[in-house]
Design a protein around this motif. Structure first.
Motif, PDB file in Angstrom:
ATOM      1  N   GLY A   1       3.476   4.008   9.216  1.00  0.00           N
ATOM      2  CA  GLY A   1       3.016   5.211   8.224  1.00  0.00           C
ATOM      3  C   GLY A   1       4.063   6.465   8.688  1.00  0.00           C
ATOM      4  O   GLY A   1       4.535   7.042   7.985  1.00  0.00           O
TER       5      GLY A   1
ATOM      6  N   GLU B   1      -1.299  -2.186  16.876  1.00  0.00           N
ATOM      7  CA  GLU B   1      -1.837  -1.023  15.956  1.00  0.00           C
ATOM      8  C   GLU B   1      -1.006   0.098  16.236  1.00  0.00           C
ATOM      9  O   GLU B   1      -0.789   1.000  15.381  1.00  0.00           O
ATOM     10  CB  GLU B   1      -3.294  -0.728  16.877  1.00  0.00           C
TER      11      GLU B   1
ATOM     12  N   ALA C   1       1.449  -0.289  13.654  1.00  0.00           N
ATOM     13  CA  ALA C   1       1.329  -0.122  12.200  1.00  0.00           C
ATOM     14  C   ALA C   1       1.171   1.510  11.935  1.00  0.00           C
ATOM     15  O   ALA C   1       1.741   2.187  10.924  1.00  0.00           O
ATOM     16  CB  ALA C   1      -0.275  -0.486  11.960  1.00  0.00           C
ATOM     17  N   HIS C   2       0.811   2.412  13.100  1.00  0.00           N
ATOM     18  CA  HIS C   2       0.855   3.631  13.123  1.00  0.00           C
ATOM     19  C   HIS C   2       2.320   4.342  12.890  1.00  0.00           C
ATOM     20  O   HIS C   2       2.532   4.977  12.042  1.00  0.00           O
ATOM     21  CB  HIS C   2       0.371   4.299  14.322  1.00  0.00           C
TER      22      HIS C   2
ATOM     23  N   THR D   1      -0.219  10.388   3.634  1.00  0.00           N
ATOM     24  CA  THR D   1      -0.860  10.771   4.637  1.00  0.00           C
ATOM     25  C   THR D   1      -2.479  10.065   4.860  1.00  0.00           C
ATOM     26  O   THR D   1      -2.744   9.902   5.864  1.00  0.00           O
ATOM     27  CB  THR D   1      -1.267  12.372   4.606  1.00  0.00           C
ATOM     28  N   SER D   2      -2.980   9.766   3.709  1.00  0.00           N
ATOM     29  CA  SER D   2      -4.133   8.992   3.645  1.00  0.00           C
ATOM     30  C   SER D   2      -4.149   7.573   3.591  1.00  0.00           C
ATOM     31  O   SER D   2      -5.110   6.854   3.652  1.00  0.00           O
ATOM     32  CB  SER D   2      -5.120   9.510   2.559  1.00  0.00           C
ATOM     33  N   VAL D   3      -2.746   7.150   3.853  1.00  0.00           N
ATOM     34  CA  VAL D   3      -3.012   5.630   3.733  1.00  0.00           C
ATOM     35  C   VAL D   3      -3.089   4.779   5.119  1.00  0.00           C
ATOM     36  O   VAL D   3      -2.353   5.302   6.059  1.00  0.00           O
ATOM     37  CB  VAL D   3      -1.387   5.272   2.784  1.00  0.00           C
ATOM     38  N   THR D   4      -3.835   4.029   4.965  1.00  0.00           N
ATOM     39  CA  THR D   4      -3.860   3.236   6.338  1.00  0.00           C
ATOM     40  C   THR D   4      -3.258   1.973   6.255  1.00  0.00           C
ATOM     41  O   THR D   4      -3.235   1.099   5.437  1.00  0.00           O
ATOM     42  CB  THR D   4      -5.505   2.834   6.535  1.00  0.00           C
ATOM     43  N   VAL D   5      -2.141   1.904   7.212  1.00  0.00           N
ATOM     44  CA  VAL D   5      -1.351   0.614   7.320  1.00  0.00           C
ATOM     45  C   VAL D   5      -2.098  -0.160   8.032  1.00  0.00           C
ATOM     46  O   VAL D   5      -2.374  -0.326   9.151  1.00  0.00           O
ATOM     47  CB  VAL D   5      -0.026   0.990   7.756  1.00  0.00           C
ATOM     48  N   PRO D   6      -2.309  -1.440   7.540  1.00  0.00           N
ATOM     49  CA  PRO D   6      -3.155  -2.518   8.237  1.00  0.00           C
ATOM     50  C   PRO D   6      -2.233  -3.166   9.416  1.00  0.00           C
ATOM     51  O   PRO D   6      -1.032  -3.265   9.193  1.00  0.00           O
ATOM     52  CB  PRO D   6      -3.605  -3.696   7.157  1.00  0.00           C
ATOM     53  N   SER D   7      -2.944  -3.309  10.544  1.00  0.00           N
ATOM     54  CA  SER D   7      -2.172  -3.953  11.822  1.00  0.00           C
ATOM     55  C   SER D   7      -2.213  -5.542  11.711  1.00  0.00           C
ATOM     56  O   SER D   7      -1.679  -6.193  12.575  1.00  0.00           O
ATOM     57  CB  SER D   7      -2.706  -3.478  12.902  1.00  0.00           C
TER      58      SER D   7
ATOM     59  N   GLU E   1       0.736  -1.026   0.036  1.00  0.00           N
ATOM     60  CA  GLU E   1       0.096   0.007  -0.089  1.00  0.00           C
ATOM     61  C   GLU E   1       0.994   1.413   0.019  1.00  0.00           C
ATOM     62  O   GLU E   1       0.404   2.132  -0.896  1.00  0.00           O
ATOM     63  CB  GLU E   1      -1.140  -0.126   1.157  1.00  0.00           C
TER      64      GLU E   1
END
Ligand SMILES: Cc1cc2nc3c(=O)[nH]c(=O)nc-3n(C[C@H](O)[C@H](O)[C@H](O)COP(=O)(O)OP(=O)(O)OC[C@H]3O[C@@H](n4cnc5c(N)ncnc54)[C@H](O)[C@@H]3O)c2cc1C
Length: 264
Positions: free
Chosen positions: A253, A246, A249-250, A228-234, A213
């Motif tokens: 990013g 979580e 994952a944060h 900025t808008s990409v969510t990294v899955p945990s 991603e």
């Protein structure tokens, strides 16, 4: 620690022969991972075959557009090298922040890659830069080398001789170090080069991996804002006393954005 035989071969051929003769032998490089593992009783090799001093595993040079680093080169040698600084400054930075001075003076590139600790820094460099692991018998592309928690594509007796890093247009490594060991709680290598854009993550899960991603977002636009808008899955990431999945994952990013901003 239990008793073990100790062998000092003259070359790679001799090392292979020594290991073949041993009941349950192990190669020894800087000893910064293997010796602690032996002290904890998690490994009890009958014999140690030292690779230190083997000329074939030494040396660091630019060959065309590839930086070739011997498996026996220490983290300190990489961190202090002007050749590495010129060709891949991100690699020099990464090596300079491994552990402490004692670890950097003993630990080697080959040892780190063979051990493949899930929080080690070099695996992120090898995967992120799309390097090739050259062994005594074959070349293994980074994408085929790492097989998960402490697992690699190496055969039990196979020796890493050198690693060939393609020189990227731009690259950077950002890490959130564990406050005690300096291993990566999370580390992210971002590289842009002939192989496209690659993002490799270490420390976050059971082994180093590429983030599809983040790579996709950077292909659209190579800038921190693109992430900025990409969510990294945990999902599948590590949760332990130092951070939840979580949180990791944060961090992936945040560190990816910092790495892109630092790319040169
Ligand atoms: C306190 C401490 C802090 C650390 N902090 C960090 C950190 O911040 N980041 C980080 O990335 N690492 C860290 N490390 C690990 C360090 O980088 C080790 O040096 C490295 O993981 C192993 O390298 P070595 O040369 O010491 O290998 P060794 O411990 O000698 O060997 C490790 C394994 O690799 C095998 N091996 C060694 N060389 C080869 C070869 N050429 N071919 C095939 N197999 C081989 C051995 O048989 C063994 O199984 C830390 C270690 C310590 C003790």
């Amino acid at each position: 620690m239990q008793d073990f035989g100790f062998h000092r071969p003259a070359d790679v051929k001799g090392a292979l022969a020594s290991l073949k003769r041993a009941a349950e032998g192990k190669y020894l490089a800087g000893g910064q991972s293997l010796i602690p593992v032996m002290k904890l009783g998690l490994a009890a090799p009958s014999d140690l075959v030292t690779l230190s001093g083997l000329a074939e595993l030494k040396g660091l040079r630019l060959e065309g557009r590839e930086l070739v680093i011997g498996a026996g080169v220490t983290h300190a040698e990489v961190a202090e090298s002007t050749e590495v600084k010129k060709a891949i400054p991100a690699l020099r930075e990464l090596a300079g922040h491994i552990g402490d001075a004692q670890v950097r003076n003993r630990g080697t590139l080959g040892g780190s890659l063979a051990h493949n600790d899930p929080a080690a820094d070099y695996p992120a460099a090898v995967l992120g830069l799309g390097a090739t692991v050259q062994t005594d018998r074959r070349r293994i592309a980074a994408d085929a080398y790492f097989k998960g928690l402490f697992q690699t594509a190496l055969e039990p007796d196979e020796i890493i001789v050198q690693v060939r890093f393609p020189v990227p247009e731009r690259a950077a490594y950002a890490k959130f170090p564990h406050p005690a060991s300096r291993f990566a709680l999370v580390g992210v290598m971002v590289a842009k080069g002939a192989g496209g854009i690659r993002v490799a993550v270490t420390g976050a899960g059971p082994g180093v991996y590429r983030s599809a991603e983040l790579e996709r977002a950077l292909q659209a636009r190579f800038a921190p804002e693109a992430l900025t808008s990409v969510t990294v899955p945990s999902t599948g990431l590590t949760s332990d006393a130092f951070g939840s999945a979580e949180y990791r994952a944060h961090l992936v990013g945040v560190l990816a954005r910092r790495a892109v901003a630092a790319c040169r």
